[in-house]
Design a protein around this motif. Structure first.
Motif, mmCIF file in Angstrom:
data_model
loop_
_atom_site.group_PDB
_atom_site.id
_atom_site.type_symbol
_atom_site.label_atom_id
_atom_site.label_comp_id
_atom_site.label_asym_id
_atom_site.label_seq_id
_atom_site.Cartn_x
_atom_site.Cartn_y
_atom_site.Cartn_z
ATOM 1 N N ASN A 274 0.800 -1.227 0.000
ATOM 2 C CA ASN A 274 0.000 0.000 0.000
ATOM 3 C C ASN A 274 0.829 1.271 0.000
ATOM 4 N N GLU A 275 2.164 1.127 0.011
ATOM 5 C CA GLU A 275 3.013 2.303 0.018
ATOM 6 C C GLU A 275 3.314 2.734 -1.413
ATOM 7 N N PRO A 276 3.022 3.981 -1.785
ATOM 8 C CA PRO A 276 3.109 4.424 -3.177
ATOM 9 C C PRO A 276 4.513 4.386 -3.771
ATOM 10 N N GLU A 277 5.544 4.437 -2.937
ATOM 11 C CA GLU A 277 6.906 4.475 -3.464
ATOM 12 C C GLU A 277 7.579 3.103 -3.504
ATOM 13 N N ILE A 278 6.817 2.053 -3.160
ATOM 14 C CA ILE A 278 7.376 0.706 -3.091
ATOM 15 C C ILE A 278 6.649 -0.217 -4.059
ATOM 16 N N SER A 279 7.391 -1.080 -4.725
ATOM 17 C CA SER A 279 6.811 -2.123 -5.565
ATOM 18 C C SER A 279 7.180 -3.487 -4.992
ATOM 19 N N ILE A 280 6.252 -4.438 -5.039
ATOM 20 C CA ILE A 280 6.506 -5.817 -4.625
ATOM 21 C C ILE A 280 6.610 -6.671 -5.889
ATOM 22 N N VAL A 281 7.740 -7.349 -6.047
ATOM 23 C CA VAL A 281 7.963 -8.207 -7.208
ATOM 24 C C VAL A 281 7.978 -9.648 -6.727
ATOM 25 N N GLU A 282 7.101 -10.467 -7.279
ATOM 26 C CA GLU A 282 6.994 -11.861 -6.857
ATOM 27 C C GLU A 282 6.527 -12.710 -8.032
ATOM 28 N N PRO A 283 6.703 -14.015 -7.962
ATOM 29 C CA PRO A 283 6.292 -14.891 -9.060
ATOM 30 C C PRO A 283 4.783 -15.082 -9.095
ATOM 31 N N ASP A 284 4.275 -15.413 -10.270
ATOM 32 C CA ASP A 284 2.850 -15.709 -10.397
ATOM 33 C C ASP A 284 2.511 -17.051 -9.752
ATOM 34 N N VAL A 285 3.387 -18.032 -9.933
ATOM 35 C CA VAL A 285 3.211 -19.345 -9.313
ATOM 36 C C VAL A 285 4.423 -19.603 -8.440
ATOM 37 N N THR A 286 4.187 -19.810 -7.163
ATOM 38 C CA THR A 286 5.308 -19.987 -6.246
ATOM 39 C C THR A 286 5.858 -21.403 -6.277
ATOM 40 N N GLY A 287 7.146 -21.518 -5.984
ATOM 41 C CA GLY A 287 7.776 -22.818 -5.835
ATOM 42 C C GLY A 287 8.246 -23.043 -4.415
ATOM 43 N N VAL A 288 7.764 -22.229 -3.485
ATOM 44 C CA VAL A 288 8.172 -22.328 -2.084
ATOM 45 C C VAL A 288 7.045 -22.979 -1.292
ATOM 46 N N TYR A 289 7.357 -24.064 -0.617
ATOM 47 C CA TYR A 289 6.335 -24.690 0.210
ATOM 48 C C TYR A 289 6.876 -25.008 1.596
ATOM 49 N N VAL A 290 6.013 -24.841 2.591
ATOM 50 C CA VAL A 290 6.351 -25.178 3.965
ATOM 51 C C VAL A 290 6.313 -26.695 4.107
ATOM 52 N N SER A 291 7.303 -27.256 4.771
ATOM 53 C CA SER A 291 7.367 -28.714 4.931
ATOM 54 C C SER A 291 7.663 -29.060 6.374
ATOM 55 N N TRP A 292 6.690 -29.668 7.049
ATOM 56 C CA TRP A 292 6.944 -30.204 8.376
ATOM 57 C C TRP A 292 7.384 -31.651 8.190
ATOM 58 N N GLU A 293 8.561 -31.956 8.675
ATOM 59 C CA GLU A 293 9.110 -33.287 8.446
ATOM 60 C C GLU A 293 8.977 -34.168 9.686
ATOM 61 N N MET A 294 8.782 -35.460 9.426
ATOM 62 C CA MET A 294 8.666 -36.470 10.475
ATOM 63 C C MET A 294 9.561 -37.632 10.067
ATOM 64 N N ASP A 295 10.007 -38.418 11.043
ATOM 65 C CA ASP A 295 10.818 -39.581 10.736
ATOM 66 C C ASP A 295 9.898 -40.763 10.424
ATOM 67 N N LEU A 296 9.792 -41.083 9.138
ATOM 68 C CA LEU A 296 8.903 -42.161 8.724
ATOM 69 C C LEU A 296 9.495 -43.546 8.975
ATOM 70 N N SER A 297 10.727 -43.586 9.464
ATOM 71 C CA SER A 297 11.366 -44.874 9.706
ATOM 72 C C SER A 297 11.237 -45.336 11.156
ATOM 73 N N SER A 298 10.590 -44.539 12.007
ATOM 74 C CA SER A 298 10.434 -44.921 13.412
ATOM 75 C C SER A 298 9.068 -44.468 13.917
ATOM 76 N N PRO A 299 8.577 -45.086 15.004
ATOM 77 C CA PRO A 299 7.272 -44.718 15.547
ATOM 78 C C PRO A 299 7.268 -43.275 16.046
ATOM 79 N N PRO A 300 6.125 -42.606 16.043
ATOM 80 C CA PRO A 300 4.840 -43.140 15.582
ATOM 81 C C PRO A 300 4.571 -42.923 14.092
ATOM 82 N N PHE A 301 5.466 -42.169 13.412
ATOM 83 C CA PHE A 301 5.139 -41.754 12.048
ATOM 84 C C PHE A 301 5.512 -42.781 10.986
ATOM 85 N N ASP A 302 5.984 -43.974 11.422
ATOM 86 C CA ASP A 302 6.083 -45.073 10.477
ATOM 87 C C ASP A 302 4.697 -45.659 10.215
ATOM 88 N N ASP A 303 3.718 -45.202 10.971
ATOM 89 C CA ASP A 303 2.317 -45.595 10.811
ATOM 90 C C ASP A 303 1.605 -44.515 9.995
#
Length: 526
Positions: A274-303
């Motif tokens: 909303n600031e008149p002297e500033i421009s925001i430049v960003e992609p139309d389709v993003t390639g950035v995604y949030v990833s919460w990781e779990m250890d799939l090789s041990s409980p409980p997330f091997d289930d």
């Protein structure tokens, strides 16, 4: 630690598509369905072309640049130097297609296992050395050397050999078919291997700028390369500087001390728009995604039930609003690709917030407590996300303990992939070109710290990479996305954006889908 330190490419990041398919005699770039390749239609957003020449542009970020070797890149802001200082065989254009750079054309064999690249005539490193095919060969050997700590090892693993056929022709031989090799090579920058010992003092470059001054972690000053083989850069000088912190960086942008700011905090983007002297430049389709990781090789997330329960217990809308300030998209299908991507698969399970389903699945999996392992003093969006998840889980009888540790403790805990960390939910993020090849490659065996090992997914990935026809390749990628959707190897609450802000009179700046800013054509409006 690249993904944690800032943006990042992956082993193949900040790249985009437009390759040539099997059997074609030669190619430079391709259209949206040209040959065996495809253009990434919406990886970049751009301002108008520069209106004038000359001047100095100051670009700020909350992180510094510790070293100049593009092969050893460890932080995302280092990538801002890539298009300014070094060339690759191919490069990304503002329209999202891959185009010639140090190579003028490339030719695949009928089986897409052998690719020939023709080098551009008259290219010299800034130390006066002429670029030859041998420089490309030696650079690739350097990338593939087991002692070289590069993030591109996995991307280049299928390359069996690289040979020089004369001074201006390079031949790649692959262990398996790959119709996308020119885009895979976009982040591979060609260096003068013989001068690596002085790269932080006097880097030998082939780009539109050279280094005039470098203080590690503080600033890099660049000047126009008078001997650049291409069109001269509009600017005389570009200065990349480190701000004390994100707040100071935004303040410097508002005051005019910075002409551009990379990786604007999500919390500041709505006001800056909303600031008149500033421009925001960003992609139309993003390639950035949030990833919460779990250890799939041990409980409980091997289930699988525990992973699905966590997906349903994630209040994506609340996290999107409170942690990411509505910047990006909610990922209802829990998959890496944004739903506005032309590669997004339809017909996947919707994991929208449903505590009843989460409670039932957690009970079946016997889950009563978990731990959120975040970073102390950084990434406030992660802490907010953890608190929202903690409140949701409490409602269904699951205790989430939040532990924020110093970033320095992370490598020994999670890297390399394959380490065990039962019961932890680990926030992270990935930044790639918004194409399945790059975004899904993170989930290949040995890449994701989640320890997902799916032969079915690996087979689908290899099949897609070997499929020349775009529509047929999309069908394979769709199957791969549905498998991720079913198996929940990671939690993807949102896709977000990495924006660059500029003063209104700065033009010619554009941003790739993974957030990499391009200043090589930047200038000031007349």
């Amino acid at each position: 630690m690249k993904r944690l330190v800032a943006l990042s490419l992956p082993a193949v990041a900040a790249v985009t598509l437009a390759a040539c398919g099997g059997g074609s005699s030669s190619t430079t770039t391709s259209s949206a369905d040209g040959g065996g390749g495809t253009a990434t239609e919406t990886t970049a957003a751009t301002t108008a072309a520069p209106g004038g020449s000359g001047g100095s542009l100051t670009v700020g970020a909350a992180s510094g640049i510790p070293q100049l070797n593009p092969v050893l890149k460890g932080t995302a802001f280092e990538e801002a130097l890539f298009p300014l200082l070094w060339g690759g065989l191919s490069r990304l254009g503002p329209d999202g297609t891959v185009e010639p750079d140090l190579a003028t054309r490339w030719t695949p064999s009928a089986d897409n296992r052998r690719w020939t690249f023709e080098l551009r005539d008259g290219v010299r490193f800034s130390n006066g050395k002429a670029l030859t095919a041998n420089d490309v060969v030696e650079t690739l050997k350097y990338y593939q050397d087991p002692d070289t700590a590069t993030q591109l090892k996995t991307a280049l693993e299928p390359v069996k050999s690289v040979t020089a056929d004369g001074r201006a022709r390079v031949v790649f031989t692959l262990s398996r078919a790959n119709v996308l090799l020119p885009e895979v090579l976009v982040p591979v920058k060609i260096v003068d291997v013989d001068s690596l010992r002085t790269i932080d003092r006097e880097p030998a470059v082939t780009g539109p700028f050279t280094v005039s001054e470098f203080v590690p972690g503080d600033h890099v000053y660049l000047r126009r390369n008078a001997d650049y083989w291409g069109d001269p850069a509009p600017l005389d000088e570009i200065r990349l500087v480190k701000a004390a912190d994100s707040t100071s960086a935004v303040t410097s942008l508002r005051s005019g001390d910075l002409d551009a700011l990379w990786s604007v905090p999500s919390s500041d983007i709505p006001q800056l728009r909303n600031e008149p002297e500033i421009s925001i430049v960003e992609p139309d389709v993003t390639g950035v995604y949030v990833s919460w990781e779990m250890d799939l090789s041990s409980p409980p997330f091997d289930d699988l039930r525990a992973r699905q329960a966590l997906a349903y217990a994630t209040d994506r809308e609340a996290i999107f609003k409170a942690a990411y300030y509505d910047q990006g998209l909610v990922s209802a299908t829990n998959t890496p690709l944004a739903d506005n991507s032309p590669w997004f698969a339809e017909g996947m399970t919707d994991y929208s917030y449903d505590l009843d389903k989460a409670r039932e699945l957690f009970e079946q999996a016997g889950v009563r407590e978990l731990t959120w392992w975040g970073v102390a003093g950084q990434y406030p969006e992660w802490n907010t996300s953890g608190q929202i998840l903690q409140a949701s889980l409490k409602k269904i009888g699951v205790d989430l303990k939040i532990e924020n540790r110093e970033l320095s403790s992370w490598p020994a805990k999670f890297y390399p992939a394959g380490r065990r960390y039962p019961g932890l939910v680990v926030p992270n993020f990935q930044s790639f070109a918004p194409d399945p090849y790059f975004q899904l490659s993170f989930l290949l065996r040995g890449r994701c710290e989640c320890n997902w090992d799916s032969p079915e997914f690996s087979d689908l990935f290899d099949e897609a990479v070997a499929t020349p026809d775009r529509d047929a390749r999309k069908a394979v990628w769709d199957r791969a996305q549905r498998l991720i959707n079913e198996q929940v190897p990671i939690i993807v609450p949102v896709q977000t954006t990495v924006a660059t802000a500029t003063q209104k009179d700065v033009v010619g700046v554009w941003v790739e889908g993974g957030g990499l800013p391009h200043f090589e054509s930047a200038g000031f409006a007349e």
